[in-house]
Motif scaffolding. Structure first.
Motif, PDB file in Angstrom:
ATOM      1  N   ASP A 118      -3.608   4.594  -3.958  1.00 23.77           N
ATOM      2  CA  ASP A 118      -4.669   4.044  -3.119  1.00 23.77           C
ATOM      3  C   ASP A 118      -5.037   4.995  -1.982  1.00 23.77           C
ATOM      4  O   ASP A 118      -4.201   5.763  -1.497  1.00 23.77           O
ATOM      5  CB  ASP A 118      -4.211   2.703  -2.537  1.00 23.77           C
ATOM      6  CG  ASP A 118      -2.861   2.819  -1.825  1.00 23.77           C
ATOM      7  OD1 ASP A 118      -1.932   3.432  -2.400  1.00 23.77           O
ATOM      8  OD2 ASP A 118      -2.742   2.338  -0.683  1.00 23.77           O
ATOM      9  N   LEU A 123      -3.659  -4.842  -2.831  1.00 26.41           N
ATOM     10  CA  LEU A 123      -2.920  -4.690  -1.570  1.00 26.41           C
ATOM     11  C   LEU A 123      -2.342  -6.036  -1.154  1.00 26.41           C
ATOM     12  O   LEU A 123      -3.049  -7.058  -1.189  1.00 26.41           O
ATOM     13  CB  LEU A 123      -3.848  -4.166  -0.473  1.00 26.41           C
ATOM     14  CG  LEU A 123      -4.138  -2.676  -0.535  1.00 26.41           C
ATOM     15  CD1 LEU A 123      -5.233  -2.317   0.469  1.00 26.41           C
ATOM     16  CD2 LEU A 123      -2.886  -1.855  -0.276  1.00 26.41           C
ATOM     17  N   ALA A 137      -8.043  -2.149  -2.069  1.00 30.10           N
ATOM     18  CA  ALA A 137      -7.534  -0.810  -2.383  1.00 30.10           C
ATOM     19  C   ALA A 137      -8.520  -0.096  -3.289  1.00 30.10           C
ATOM     20  O   ALA A 137      -9.038  -0.677  -4.238  1.00 30.10           O
ATOM     21  CB  ALA A 137      -6.186  -0.936  -3.085  1.00 30.10           C
ATOM     22  N   ARG A 138      -8.797   1.152  -2.971  1.00 28.49           N
ATOM     23  CA  ARG A 138      -9.578   1.962  -3.917  1.00 28.49           C
ATOM     24  C   ARG A 138      -8.797   3.244  -4.155  1.00 28.49           C
ATOM     25  O   ARG A 138      -8.041   3.700  -3.295  1.00 28.49           O
ATOM     26  CB  ARG A 138     -10.981   2.232  -3.372  1.00 28.49           C
ATOM     27  CG  ARG A 138     -10.979   3.049  -2.107  1.00 28.49           C
ATOM     28  CD  ARG A 138     -12.393   3.463  -1.722  1.00 28.49           C
ATOM     29  NE  ARG A 138     -12.303   4.519  -0.729  1.00 28.49           N
ATOM     30  CZ  ARG A 138     -13.011   4.566   0.391  1.00 28.49           C
ATOM     31  NH1 ARG A 138     -13.882   3.621   0.650  1.00 28.49           N
ATOM     32  NH2 ARG A 138     -12.860   5.563   1.240  1.00 28.49           N
ATOM     33  N   ALA A 139      -8.992   3.803  -5.350  1.00 25.75           N
ATOM     34  CA  ALA A 139      -8.149   4.932  -5.741  1.00 25.75           C
ATOM     35  C   ALA A 139      -8.561   6.202  -5.018  1.00 25.75           C
ATOM     36  O   ALA A 139      -9.743   6.450  -4.775  1.00 25.75           O
ATOM     37  CB  ALA A 139      -8.227   5.129  -7.242  1.00 25.75           C
ATOM     38  N   THR A 172      -0.878  -2.608 -11.956  1.00 23.82           N
ATOM     39  CA  THR A 172      -1.047  -2.396 -10.516  1.00 23.82           C
ATOM     40  C   THR A 172      -1.043  -3.768  -9.835  1.00 23.82           C
ATOM     41  O   THR A 172      -1.048  -4.797 -10.497  1.00 23.82           O
ATOM     42  CB  THR A 172      -2.416  -1.746 -10.230  1.00 23.82           C
ATOM     43  OG1 THR A 172      -3.438  -2.589 -10.753  1.00 23.82           O
ATOM     44  CG2 THR A 172      -2.524  -0.364 -10.853  1.00 23.82           C
ATOM     45  N   GLY A 210       0.846  -1.205   0.000  1.00 20.03           N
ATOM     46  CA  GLY A 210       0.000   0.000   0.000  1.00 20.03           C
ATOM     47  C   GLY A 210       0.873   1.244   0.000  1.00 20.03           C
ATOM     48  O   GLY A 210       2.073   1.201   0.305  1.00 20.03           O
TER      49      GLY A 210
END
Ligand code: ZN
Length: 290
Positions: free
Chosen positions: A245, A284, A255-257, A281, A27
């Protein structure tokens, strides 16, 4: 663009089948790189304090999360000393006995936390001098002076140094940026380059092309022509995008942007500038081999 739409396949290998190097995303700009039983951590920030705690509260490492996800470490590299790169470093160094490589500010931070002097390696040098090189097991590390993205209204957030402190910093604004490095890591003929803030100095062209570039996304649009400069200076064969993230959300959630990462134009421009580079990408705690 959804970051997971360009994810590397789980356990994907870059290059040969006898991959001896594992790269795990922790992360933010955090990575664990393993080779021949040696473990390197870069900018490990697993605590991921909530936005409210980050903005108004005391920042302290989440010991449970660190116990769950961090095992051994021979060395920890601190690319710069903002909280989302440095907060967890002293605790991990104490727990693992790892050496810590970083700026004057990183050394002050670790000293304040009670780490013994012989485990601290200050690798800050003036930009015009030769970068410091160090060896840790199979890893050869080169600390190239770099810069931080000026994404906060055209400025570097929390500039300056972590001042000599008796107490360990506990507020976000205590974690001053300090000197910034890009780190070039060689092991078994492979080169991994870590760029932990979306900026780059061009004084030192990398001596060889990067088999894998670990590139920070946050703030990239504040750094003029970053994709093209990255391609010119580092010639990456593969780019693993990081620090896109939302790090105010715990590690056990997907993970979200963060907003406004603009990953689509970044990927397009990188693909054009670094021809044939594989760009992707990881989830996580996901891994790659090379
Ligand atoms: Zn930063």
């Amino acid at each position: 663009m959804r970051p997971e739409s360009i994810a590397f396949r789980p356990d994907e290998l870059l290059g040969s089948r006898d991959a001896r190097i594992r790269v795990r995303w922790l992360g933010t700009a955090g990575f664990e790189i393993t080779c021949d039983d040696h473990v390197l951590l870069i900018d490990p920030y697993l605590t991921r304090a909530s936005l409210a705690r980050t903005a108004f509260g005391r920042l302290t490492p989440d010991l449970d999360v660190l116990a769950r996800h961090i095992g051994r470490a021979d060395a920890i590299i601190v690319g710069h000393t903002h909280f989302d790169h440095a907060l967890d470093v002293p605790v991990i160094a104490k727990k693992t006995g790892a050496l810590v490589f970083g700026s004057r500010s990183a050394v002050k931070l670790c000293r304040a936390a009670g780490l013994p002097e012989e485990r601290l390696r200050m690798v800050e040098r003036a930009p015009s001098t030769e970068p410091i090189v160090a060896e840790v097991g199979p890893f050869r590390l080169r600390f190239v002076p770099s810069a931080h993205s000026r994404f906060a209204l055209g400025r570097v957030p929390f500039p300056g140094e972590i001042d000599d402190c008796d107490a360990v910093p506990v507020r976000v604004d205590h974690f001053r940026c300090g000197a910034v490095f890009r780190v070039e890591i060689e092991a078994h003929g492979r080169t991994i380059v870590h760029v932990g803030s979306a900026e780059l100095t061009e004084v030192a062209k990398a001596p060889r092309e990067a088999d894998l570039l670990l590139l920070c996304v946050a703030g990239w649009r504040s750094s003029r022509d970053l994709p093209e400069r990255v391609a010119r200076v580092l010639s990456p064969r593969a780019v693993l995008l990081s620090h896109w993230d939302d790090f105010f959300v715990p590690l056990d959630r997907p993970a979200r942007a963060l907003p406004a990462m603009a990953m689509e134009p970044l990927v397009e421009r990188l693909a054009r500038a670094a021809r044939d580079a594989r760009i992707g990408t990881l989830p996580l705690l996901g891994e790659l081999g090379l």
